[in-house]
Write an enzyme that holds these catalytic residues in place. Structure first.
Site, mmCIF file in Angstrom:
data_model
loop_
_atom_site.group_PDB
_atom_site.id
_atom_site.type_symbol
_atom_site.label_atom_id
_atom_site.label_comp_id
_atom_site.label_asym_id
_atom_site.label_seq_id
_atom_site.Cartn_x
_atom_site.Cartn_y
_atom_site.Cartn_z
ATOM 1 N N PRO A 24 0.857 -1.190 0.000
ATOM 2 C CG PRO A 24 0.098 -0.958 2.203
ATOM 3 C CD PRO A 24 0.879 -1.873 1.293
ATOM 4 C CG MET A 25 3.662 2.540 -1.481
ATOM 5 S SD MET A 25 5.066 2.737 -2.595
ATOM 6 C CE MET A 25 4.457 1.918 -4.043
ATOM 7 C CD GLN A 78 -2.577 0.132 5.056
ATOM 8 O OE1 GLN A 78 -2.366 1.261 4.652
ATOM 9 N NE2 GLN A 78 -1.611 -0.684 5.446
ATOM 10 C CB CYS A 108 0.849 5.418 8.700
ATOM 11 S SG CYS A 108 1.066 7.003 7.871
ATOM 12 N N GLY A 209 10.210 -4.099 2.673
ATOM 13 C CA GLY A 209 11.307 -3.162 2.911
ATOM 14 C C GLY A 209 12.520 -3.393 2.053
ATOM 15 C CG ASP A 210 15.176 -1.178 2.369
ATOM 16 O OD1 ASP A 210 14.308 -0.296 2.204
ATOM 17 O OD2 ASP A 210 15.996 -1.162 3.301
ATOM 18 N NE ARG A 233 10.834 2.922 -0.323
ATOM 19 C CZ ARG A 233 11.733 3.044 0.632
ATOM 20 N NH1 ARG A 233 12.263 4.223 0.864
ATOM 21 N NH2 ARG A 233 12.103 2.002 1.360
#
Ligand SMILES: Cc1cc2nc3c(=O)[nH]c(=O)nc-3n(C[C@H](O)[C@H](O)[C@H](O)COP(=O)(O)O)c2cc1C
Length: 334
Positions: A24-25, A78, A108, A209-210, A233
């Site tokens: 989710p972004m 979400q 968040c 993550g990453d 990302r």
């Protein structure tokens, strides 16, 4: 690379076709973006975080976040908030709108979310977590998942403790993004925490993550034994990362789209956005995405300089075709 398995993942009663999940972004994973990543084989897409209170008040703008399309299912919706009854009401609304999974945001770090005791602030109030997860579980007839961070700050890691509470309250899976709230997005995600949470739970554990390259998806599974990987990302302007991971697993050579395919993809993204937001708004939203879609490409300075003046489809096509034909001439994209 052969030991990692991206074949199906079961979350509660829902079977995902693979273990790859679009993170989710906020401001990014709107319906057009989700339809684009779906083309590249991702197992599950997630909406942006949606205010539970906004849903229960039927705020027009908030309800728009629930718009979905059959082509993107299964879809996790979400929600964020801090009041158990509001969260459970919002979960019912999300399910009625077609959510395949309800996901609760407990990570968040944005000030406006923390201020209402929601998102990452909940990691400091385990009692509240119990009430929220139990209340949502009671009314939620689709699988329930919760996304957490490693804790408020590194002097008090609470991921496993919180994850166990969430599991005991009936959640069907947990996603862990192993950064602390005070960290924001700085530093690196500590994958050891994903491994620790995975070892301590019976329900599936998804790592976030990453993951910025296909190889890192395999590495996360190998290092943490997590059940699924979530990519955020790394998929912006690079939605084909999901296909690359699936291809790599099959032993295939990984490829990025050719320039014609990239052009078609950008146009498709624009079309989806126009349908949802109208042409002018879509053009403005495309500006940031164009920067991402052309990241790392040669000779981009002219094109990038022109992006801020794109107001409609015709101008977009003009600049893009000019830039891509120059790239073809130079042979810098192959
Ligand atoms: C622009 C942006 C918006 C985000 N919005 C959300 C959100 O709405 N809900 C959420 O749980 N996480 C959100 N995240 C966190 C991501 O889901 C993910 O956990 C984090 O970015 C780490 O993964 P990555 O390195 O693959 O991006 C957001 C991250 C970014 C960069």
């Amino acid at each position: 690379m052969k030991d990692a398995q991206f074949l199906m993942l079961k979350i509660g009663s829902l079977i995902l076709k693979n273990r790859l999940i679009m993170a989710p972004m906020a401001g990014i994973t709107n319906l057009p973006f989700r339809l684009i990543v779906k083309k590249y084989g991702v197992g599950l897409v997630t909406t942006e975080m949606i205010s539970a209170r906004g849903l229960t008040l039927a705020q027009k703008k908030t309800l728009e976040y629930l718009k979905s399309d059959p082509g993107e299912k299964p879809l996790a919706v979400q929600i964020f908030g801090s009041e158990p009854s509001v969260m459970s009401d919002a979960a019912v609304i999300a399910v009625e709108a077609g959510a395949s999974i309800v996901d609760i945001n407990m990570g968040c770090p944005a000030r406006k979310v923390l201020k209402i005791g929601a998102g990452g602030a909940l990691l400091q109030t385990p009692e509240k977590i119990k009430k929220i997860v139990s209340a949502v579980k009671e009314v939620c007839h689709v699988p329930l998942t919760v996304k957490i961070r490693a804790g408020w700050s590194s002097d008090k890691p609470v991921a496993l403790e919180i994850a166990r509470i969430i599991e005991d309250c009936g959640a069907d899976a947990i996603t862990i993004h192993p950064r602390y709230i005070t960290q924001g997005f700085s530093g690196t995600a500590d994958w050891k925490i994903i491994a620790e949470v995975k070892r301590g739970l019976k329900i599936p554990c998804i790592g976030s993550g990453d993951i910025s390259t296909p190889a890192l998806a395999f590495e996360m599974i190998r290092e943490t034994a997590c059940d699924g990987v979530m990519i955020g990302r790394g998929a912006i302007g690079n939605p084909w990362i999901f296909k690359q991971i699936l291809d790599l697993e099959k032993g295939l050579k990984i490829e990025r789209p050719g320039l014609d395919e990239l052009r078609d993809l950008i146009m498709e993204h624009f079309r989806f956005l126009s349908l949802l937001k109208g042409e002018n708004r879509a053009a403005r939203m495309m500006r940031g995405l164009l920067i991402s879609y052309t990241k790392g490409l040669a000779c981009s300075s002219n094109f990038r300089g022109n992006i801020s003046s794109i107001e409609d489809l015709d101008t977009l096509i003009l600049y893009l075709d000019h830039y891509f034909s120059r790239l073809k001439e130079t042979g810098f994209y192959n």
